[in-house]
Design a protein around this motif. Structure first.
Motif, PDB file in Angstrom:
ATOM      1  N   ALA A  84     -49.926  72.097  76.832  1.00 25.20           N
ATOM      2  CA  ALA A  84     -49.584  73.259  76.005  1.00 25.20           C
ATOM      3  C   ALA A  84     -49.026  74.392  76.855  1.00 25.20           C
ATOM      4  N   MET A  85     -49.610  74.606  78.031  1.00 25.62           N
ATOM      5  CA  MET A  85     -49.108  75.650  78.925  1.00 25.62           C
ATOM      6  C   MET A  85     -47.678  75.360  79.355  1.00 25.62           C
ATOM      7  N   ILE A  86     -47.422  74.114  79.740  1.00 28.23           N
ATOM      8  CA  ILE A  86     -46.081  73.747  80.187  1.00 28.23           C
ATOM      9  C   ILE A  86     -45.094  73.801  79.030  1.00 28.23           C
ATOM     10  N   ALA A  87     -45.526  73.325  77.856  1.00 28.73           N
ATOM     11  CA  ALA A  87     -44.639  73.346  76.690  1.00 28.73           C
ATOM     12  C   ALA A  87     -44.219  74.765  76.340  1.00 28.73           C
ATOM     13  N   GLY A  88     -45.133  75.691  76.509  1.00 33.09           N
ATOM     14  CA  GLY A  88     -44.834  77.076  76.163  1.00 33.09           C
ATOM     15  C   GLY A  88     -43.759  77.709  77.018  1.00 33.09           C
ATOM     16  N   THR A  89     -43.477  77.140  78.191  1.00 36.30           N
ATOM     17  CA  THR A  89     -42.398  77.679  79.026  1.00 36.30           C
ATOM     18  C   THR A  89     -41.025  77.363  78.448  1.00 36.30           C
ATOM     19  N   ARG A  90     -40.957  76.348  77.581  1.00 30.86           N
ATOM     20  CA  ARG A  90     -39.708  75.887  76.978  1.00 30.86           C
ATOM     21  C   ARG A  90     -38.676  75.511  78.043  1.00 30.86           C
ATOM     22  N   ARG A  91     -39.154  74.979  79.153  1.00 31.63           N
ATOM     23  CA  ARG A  91     -38.264  74.618  80.250  1.00 31.63           C
ATOM     24  C   ARG A  91     -38.268  73.129  80.534  1.00 31.63           C
ATOM     25  N   VAL A  92     -38.922  72.348  79.691  1.00 31.08           N
ATOM     26  CA  VAL A  92     -39.012  70.915  79.936  1.00 31.08           C
ATOM     27  C   VAL A  92     -38.988  70.186  78.595  1.00 31.08           C
ATOM     28  N   PRO A  93     -38.226  69.098  78.462  1.00 30.40           N
ATOM     29  CA  PRO A  93     -38.135  68.398  77.177  1.00 30.40           C
ATOM     30  C   PRO A  93     -39.140  67.276  76.984  1.00 30.40           C
ATOM     31  N   VAL A  94     -39.801  66.816  78.060  1.00 30.93           N
ATOM     32  CA  VAL A  94     -40.708  65.673  77.950  1.00 30.93           C
ATOM     33  C   VAL A  94     -41.994  65.953  78.713  1.00 30.93           C
ATOM     34  N   ILE A  95     -43.114  65.674  78.076  1.00 33.01           N
ATOM     35  CA  ILE A  95     -44.426  65.696  78.721  1.00 33.01           C
ATOM     36  C   ILE A  95     -45.147  64.414  78.333  1.00 33.01           C
ATOM     37  N   ARG A  96     -45.734  63.740  79.295  1.00 31.67           N
ATOM     38  CA  ARG A  96     -46.566  62.572  78.977  1.00 31.67           C
ATOM     39  C   ARG A  96     -47.991  62.827  79.436  1.00 31.67           C
ATOM     40  N   ILE A  97     -48.945  62.501  78.545  1.00 29.38           N
ATOM     41  CA  ILE A  97     -50.367  62.603  78.846  1.00 29.38           C
ATOM     42  C   ILE A  97     -50.954  61.191  78.759  1.00 29.38           C
ATOM     43  N   THR A  98     -51.782  60.817  79.726  1.00 28.94           N
ATOM     44  CA  THR A  98     -52.370  59.482  79.733  1.00 28.94           C
ATOM     45  C   THR A  98     -53.880  59.554  79.515  1.00 28.94           C
ATOM     46  N   GLN A  99     -54.366  58.719  78.608  1.00 28.74           N
ATOM     47  CA  GLN A  99     -55.796  58.475  78.434  1.00 28.74           C
ATOM     48  C   GLN A  99     -56.042  57.015  78.785  1.00 28.74           C
ATOM     49  N   SER A 100     -56.761  56.781  79.859  1.00 34.33           N
ATOM     50  CA  SER A 100     -57.023  55.423  80.314  1.00 34.33           C
ATOM     51  C   SER A 100     -58.303  54.872  79.706  1.00 34.33           C
ATOM     52  N   GLY A 101     -58.533  53.564  79.903  1.00 38.81           N
ATOM     53  CA  GLY A 101     -59.808  52.961  79.518  1.00 38.81           C
ATOM     54  C   GLY A 101     -59.777  52.053  78.324  1.00 38.81           C
ATOM     55  N   PHE A 102     -58.587  51.773  77.757  1.00 43.52           N
ATOM     56  CA  PHE A 102     -58.511  51.004  76.509  1.00 43.52           C
ATOM     57  C   PHE A 102     -58.506  49.490  76.714  1.00 43.52           C
ATOM     58  N   ASP A 103     -58.762  49.013  77.912  1.00 46.60           N
ATOM     59  CA  ASP A 103     -58.816  47.570  78.164  1.00 46.60           C
ATOM     60  C   ASP A 103     -60.207  47.049  77.812  1.00 46.60           C
ATOM     61  N   THR A 104     -60.478  46.953  76.525  1.00 49.55           N
ATOM     62  CA  THR A 104     -61.833  46.752  76.001  1.00 49.55           C
ATOM     63  C   THR A 104     -62.199  45.270  75.872  1.00 49.55           C
ATOM     64  N   HIS A 105     -62.368  44.603  77.012  1.00 49.09           N
ATOM     65  CA  HIS A 105     -62.793  43.205  76.988  1.00 49.09           C
ATOM     66  C   HIS A 105     -64.268  43.085  76.603  1.00 49.09           C
ATOM     67  N   GLN A 106     -65.020  44.139  76.764  1.00 47.40           N
ATOM     68  CA  GLN A 106     -66.441  44.108  76.415  1.00 47.40           C
ATOM     69  C   GLN A 106     -66.877  45.474  75.903  1.00 47.40           C
ATOM     70  N   ASN A 107     -67.977  45.465  75.133  1.00 44.17           N
ATOM     71  CA  ASN A 107     -68.553  46.707  74.604  1.00 44.17           C
ATOM     72  C   ASN A 107     -67.508  47.575  73.920  1.00 44.17           C
ATOM     73  N   GLN A 108     -66.639  46.951  73.136  1.00 43.97           N
ATOM     74  CA  GLN A 108     -65.516  47.692  72.567  1.00 43.97           C
ATOM     75  C   GLN A 108     -65.930  48.768  71.579  1.00 43.97           C
ATOM     76  N   LEU A 109     -66.914  48.488  70.750  1.00 40.90           N
ATOM     77  CA  LEU A 109     -67.246  49.444  69.690  1.00 40.90           C
ATOM     78  C   LEU A 109     -67.542  50.825  70.267  1.00 40.90           C
ATOM     79  N   ALA A 110     -68.382  50.886  71.297  1.00 42.04           N
ATOM     80  CA  ALA A 110     -68.753  52.182  71.871  1.00 42.04           C
ATOM     81  C   ALA A 110     -67.618  52.771  72.682  1.00 42.04           C
ATOM     82  N   VAL A 111     -66.948  51.928  73.485  1.00 46.95           N
ATOM     83  CA  VAL A 111     -65.900  52.442  74.366  1.00 46.95           C
ATOM     84  C   VAL A 111     -64.721  52.984  73.571  1.00 46.95           C
ATOM     85  N   GLN A 112     -64.229  52.214  72.616  1.00 44.68           N
ATOM     86  CA  GLN A 112     -63.071  52.672  71.859  1.00 44.68           C
ATOM     87  C   GLN A 112     -63.403  53.899  71.021  1.00 44.68           C
ATOM     88  N   ALA A 113     -64.593  53.933  70.440  1.00 43.17           N
ATOM     89  CA  ALA A 113     -64.971  55.095  69.631  1.00 43.17           C
ATOM     90  C   ALA A 113     -64.940  56.369  70.457  1.00 43.17           C
TER      91      ALA A 113
END
Length: 376
Positions: free
Chosen positions: A227-256
């Motif tokens: 949000a801070m970077i977007a507010g500068t209006r000086r960049v057209p692309v921002i990517r944010i990564t959330q890792s951890g979705f390789d749910t081979h086990q215990n998926q219900l708790a991890v994905q939630a």
């Protein structure tokens, strides 16, 4: 140093550069790294085969919230319902590509480069977009990557910086100064680019403090920096990564837990961008390298699959609608995986053609019919 990776032959001073044209509309990508399970994200609650394939993992009752006929959202995504009802959220289902690859590294490379599964492309799809856009060239940079070290869709020549540690970026933004780095050569270039990005964050923080409260999770803090970077209006692309979705086990708790963090972060991001006056020119798009196998495994999880579910947010999104056909659970492929119904490059075609008014064919190296989830 912030652990940033820099891809640029030259990089104009971020905080010092002045826009010479109207800044391009903003695309914020949210990468769900590891392969998010689409079937437990948008749940086919009226399909008996779903429950047959997942006797332990199938979501029922209070674990889901109704979305539309035969479909419901994972309960952790309930904070998104107001966006859905306001027409600012769309669902893109059955998203994949022909001859899918089940390797994390290869599949995300296909998504990042918009290649077919049988070709290697050296440049990211957004790098090729930037090469064709005068408006991109007028921006201070092509993009910023938060929460990961790789440049992904901005790889292979874009003017971009990857900040793997968003919290450290926040701390450094308060310490930014105009002093040039003492290093020389390539190291000096990297430090200078990082300092320029940090100065931009400090500039916005000092002139337009955000009252929006962000979750205190790593993803929540990354959305704050976005949000801070977007507010500068000086960049057209921002990517944010959330890792951890390789749910081979215990998926219900991890994905939630992971989806809850993403849901809360997106809601906070929307509020901050509204506050900063840039929400009207923003589209937020999720993506992941693949979905999961329809049949649960013996470890309380799911293995690598194919087609997945993704989301688009923004005031110019034609929301409250599900785009793409739901993959049929009674017509799985020879490996027991979903057959995709929507090519991910058709989503990119909409971003390039409908959002940025550029030629998608050149950037995508082929013709794909754009999914009409954006206003013209």
């Amino acid at each position: 140093m912030t652990g940033a990776g820099v891809a640029a032959a030259s990089f104009s001073g971020w905080a010092r550069a002045a826009m010479t044209e109207t800044p391009p509309r903003l695309l914020i990508l949210i990468e769900l790294r590891g392969g998010n399970d689409g079937l437990n994200t948008v749940v086919p609650i009226e399909d008996g085969r779903y429950y047959d394939l997942r006797p332990r993992l199938a979501l029922r009752g209070d674990a889901v919230v109704p979305l539309g006929p035969g479909a419901a959202l994972h309960g952790s995504l309930a904070p998104w319902l107001p966006l859905w009802k306001a027409g600012e959220m769309a669902v893109l289902q059955g998203v994949g590509y022909p001859q899918p690859d089940l390797s994390h590294f290869r599949s995300i490379e296909i998504w990042d480069t918009a290649s077919s599964s049988r070709e290697i492309v050296q440049t990211g799809w957004l790098t090729r977009v930037a090469e064709t856009s005068a408006v991109f060239k007028a921006a201070s940079a092509d993009g910023v990557i938060l929460g990961a070290a790789d440049l992904g869709p901005l790889s292979g020549g874009a003017r971009a910086v990857a900040l793997a540690d968003a919290q450290r970026f926040s701390a450094q933004s308060h310490l930014a100064s105009g002093a040039e780095p003492p290093a020389r050569g390539a190291l000096a270039h990297i430090v200078r680019v990082e300092n320029d990005v940090v100065r931009a964050g400090a500039e916005l923080a000092s002139t337009r403090p955000l009252s929006t409260e962000f979750p205190r999770t790593p993803f929540g803090q990354a959305t704050r920096q976005a949000a801070m970077i977007a507010g500068t209006r000086r960049v057209p692309v921002i990517r944010i990564t959330q890792s951890g979705f390789d749910t081979h086990q215990n998926q219900l708790a991890v994905q939630a837990n992971l989806l809850r963090q993403v849901a809360d972060g997106v809601v906070a991001l929307r509020g901050a961008l509204q506050e900063a006056g840039v929400w009207d020119d923003t589209v937020v798009l999720s993506y992941s390298e693949f979905g999961r196998r329809p049949r649960e495994n013996g470890s309380g999880g799911t293995d690598h699959g194919t087609a997945g579910v993704h989301f688009a947010f923004g005031p110019r999104v034609k929301g409250g609608t599900i785009y793409g056909a739901r993959p049929a659970l009674d017509r799985l492929d020879a490996d027991g995986n979903l057959q995709h119904t929507l090519d991910f490059r058709a989503i990119y075609a909409a971003i390039i053609g409908q959002w940025w008014k550029l030629d998608p064919q050149r950037a995508l190296r082929g013709r794909f019919n754009a999914v009409p989830f954006l206003e013209a």
